[in-house]
Every structure is written in structure tokens, then in C-alpha cells.
Design a protein around this motif. Structure first.
Motif, short mmCIF file in Angstrom:
data_model
loop_
_atom_site.label_atom_id
_atom_site.label_comp_id
_atom_site.label_asym_id
_atom_site.label_seq_id
_atom_site.Cartn_x
_atom_site.Cartn_y
_atom_site.Cartn_z
N ASN A 26 0.86 -1.18 0.00
CA ASN A 26 0.00 0.00 0.00
C ASN A 26 0.89 1.23 0.00
O ASN A 26 1.83 1.33 0.80
CB ASN A 26 -0.88 0.02 1.25
N CYS A 27 0.59 2.18 -0.86
CA CYS A 27 1.36 3.42 -0.96
C CYS A 27 0.44 4.48 -1.56
O CYS A 27 -0.76 4.26 -1.71
CB CYS A 27 2.60 3.22 -1.83
N SER A 28 1.01 5.61 -1.90
CA SER A 28 0.24 6.58 -2.70
C SER A 28 1.09 6.93 -3.91
O SER A 28 2.32 6.97 -3.83
CB SER A 28 -0.11 7.83 -1.89
N ILE A 29 0.42 7.13 -5.01
CA ILE A 29 1.08 7.55 -6.25
C ILE A 29 0.40 8.82 -6.70
O ILE A 29 -0.80 8.85 -6.94
CB ILE A 29 1.01 6.47 -7.34
N ASN A 30 1.18 9.88 -6.75
CA ASN A 30 0.69 11.20 -7.16
C ASN A 30 -0.54 11.63 -6.36
O ASN A 30 -1.50 12.17 -6.88
CB ASN A 30 0.42 11.24 -8.66
N ALA A 67 4.99 7.78 -0.20
CA ALA A 67 4.35 8.61 -1.22
C ALA A 67 5.28 8.72 -2.42
O ALA A 67 6.42 9.15 -2.29
CB ALA A 67 4.06 10.01 -0.65
N ILE A 68 4.78 8.33 -3.57
CA ILE A 68 5.54 8.38 -4.82
C ILE A 68 4.99 9.51 -5.67
O ILE A 68 3.77 9.66 -5.80
CB ILE A 68 5.41 7.05 -5.59
N ARG A 69 5.89 10.29 -6.26
CA ARG A 69 5.47 11.35 -7.19
C ARG A 69 6.23 11.21 -8.49
O ARG A 69 7.44 11.03 -8.50
CB ARG A 69 5.73 12.74 -6.61
N THR A 70 5.49 11.31 -9.58
CA THR A 70 6.06 11.31 -10.92
C THR A 70 5.72 12.66 -11.56
O THR A 70 4.96 13.45 -10.99
CB THR A 70 5.48 10.17 -11.78
N VAL A 71 6.22 12.90 -12.74
CA VAL A 71 5.90 14.15 -13.43
C VAL A 71 4.39 14.31 -13.61
O VAL A 71 3.86 15.42 -13.52
CB VAL A 71 6.64 14.24 -14.79
#
Length: 160
Positions: free
Chosen positions: A10-14, A75-79
Motif C-alpha cells: 500500500n502506498c500513494s502515487i501522485n 508517497a511516490i510522485r512522478t511528473v
């Protein structure tokens, strides 16, 4: 053939909650691209080029080397997550305005590395050396880096 145990993470993406099941050996880059986040480029796949740079809890990482299993609770962030309401972030806007975007392959990784660098607490503008060190793992074959450094300088707003 080995029988691998799959894991659930479990995580968050954007900014959105995300749950996935994968092999413990799945690189984060592979997982993200499989979710349609194509800004995460697959360049060298050995952590040399930075084209796959994303932020994990605000830290720029090469997602080709970072296992998806390690993002539990992170928490993962991409462009794709940098634009808010269809508006480019200040860093994205600066890159497009400055001409630092050439072929575009390295640009998402550079934007994420720049975002992480600029988020570091600082009271004076970053020096050229600090900018070059902050982006050191992100290769670009088109620009010669000077436009990239100037773009970061244009975005640099020291925090009081």
C-alpha cells in the motif's frame, strides 16, 4: 523455475492511494510504467542515466533500482503528479519556457530531480556547483547542461 511469493503493498502515487501485488523483485519503474505513468523512462535500467527519477517521500531516486516492495506506506510522485488542475508546476513551466527541453527523454527525470533539489531547505540561492551536484545522476545528451542549470537558477527561491 522458482515459485516466488508475491507481496501486497500500500502506498500513494501522485496523491492517490494505491495498492498492488507484485513479485518482490519488481523494479518500481516497471510498476509505474505498467500503471500508465510513462514519464518514468526506461533508459539504462542500471541507475546511470536518471531518466526514471521519481520522488519517494520527497527524495529523488532511480526507480529502475528501487524495488516496488520498498514503497510500503510511502508517497511516490512522478511528473504526472506535478501538474495541478491542468496547470504545470513552476519547475515544469520553467523547463518549457527556457529551452532546456530538447528531445524530452531526460526531461521528466530532470524535473523530478530539480523539484527535490529546490525543496531542500536553503537561505541562499544554490550555486552552480550545488545545482550540478543536485542533478548529478541525470544525463542529457542534447542540451549541454547550461540551459538546465539556468532553468534551476530561475526557479530557485531561497526559503527564509
Amino acid at each position: 523455475m522458482r515459485n516466488e511469493a508475491w507481496i501486497t503493498v500500500n502506498c500513494s502515487i501522485n496523491g492517490a492511494p494505491f495498492r498492488f501485488t507484485a513479485s518482490p523483485a519488481t523494479p518500481l519503474a516497471e510498476l509505474l510504467r505498467g500503471q500508465g505513468l510513462l514519464s518514468v523512462k526506461q533508459g539504462c535500467n542500471v541507475g546511470e542515466c536518471g531518466a526514471c527519477t521519481v520522488l519517494v517521500d520527497g527524495v529523488a531516486i532511480d526507480s529502475c533500482l528501487y524495488l516496488a516492495a520498498w514503497v510500503e506506506g510511502k508517497a511516490i510522485r512522478t511528473v504526472e503528479g506535478e501538474s495541478i488542475g491542468g496547470q504545470l508546476s513552476a519547475v515544469q513551466h520553467a523547463y518549457t519556457r527556457s529551452g532546456a527541453v530538447q528531445c524530452g527523454f531526460c526531461t521528466p527525470g530532470l524535473i523530478m530531480a530539480t523539484t527535490a533539489l529546490l525543496a531542500k531547505p536553503h537561505t541562499q540561492p544554490f550555486t552552480v556547483l550545488e545545482i550540478r551536484q543536485g542533478l548529478a545522476g541525470n544525463l542529457c545528451r542534447c542540451t549541454g547542461y547550461q540551459m538546465i542549470v539556468e532553468t534551476v537558477q530561475a526557479c530557485d527561491r531561497p526559503q527564509e
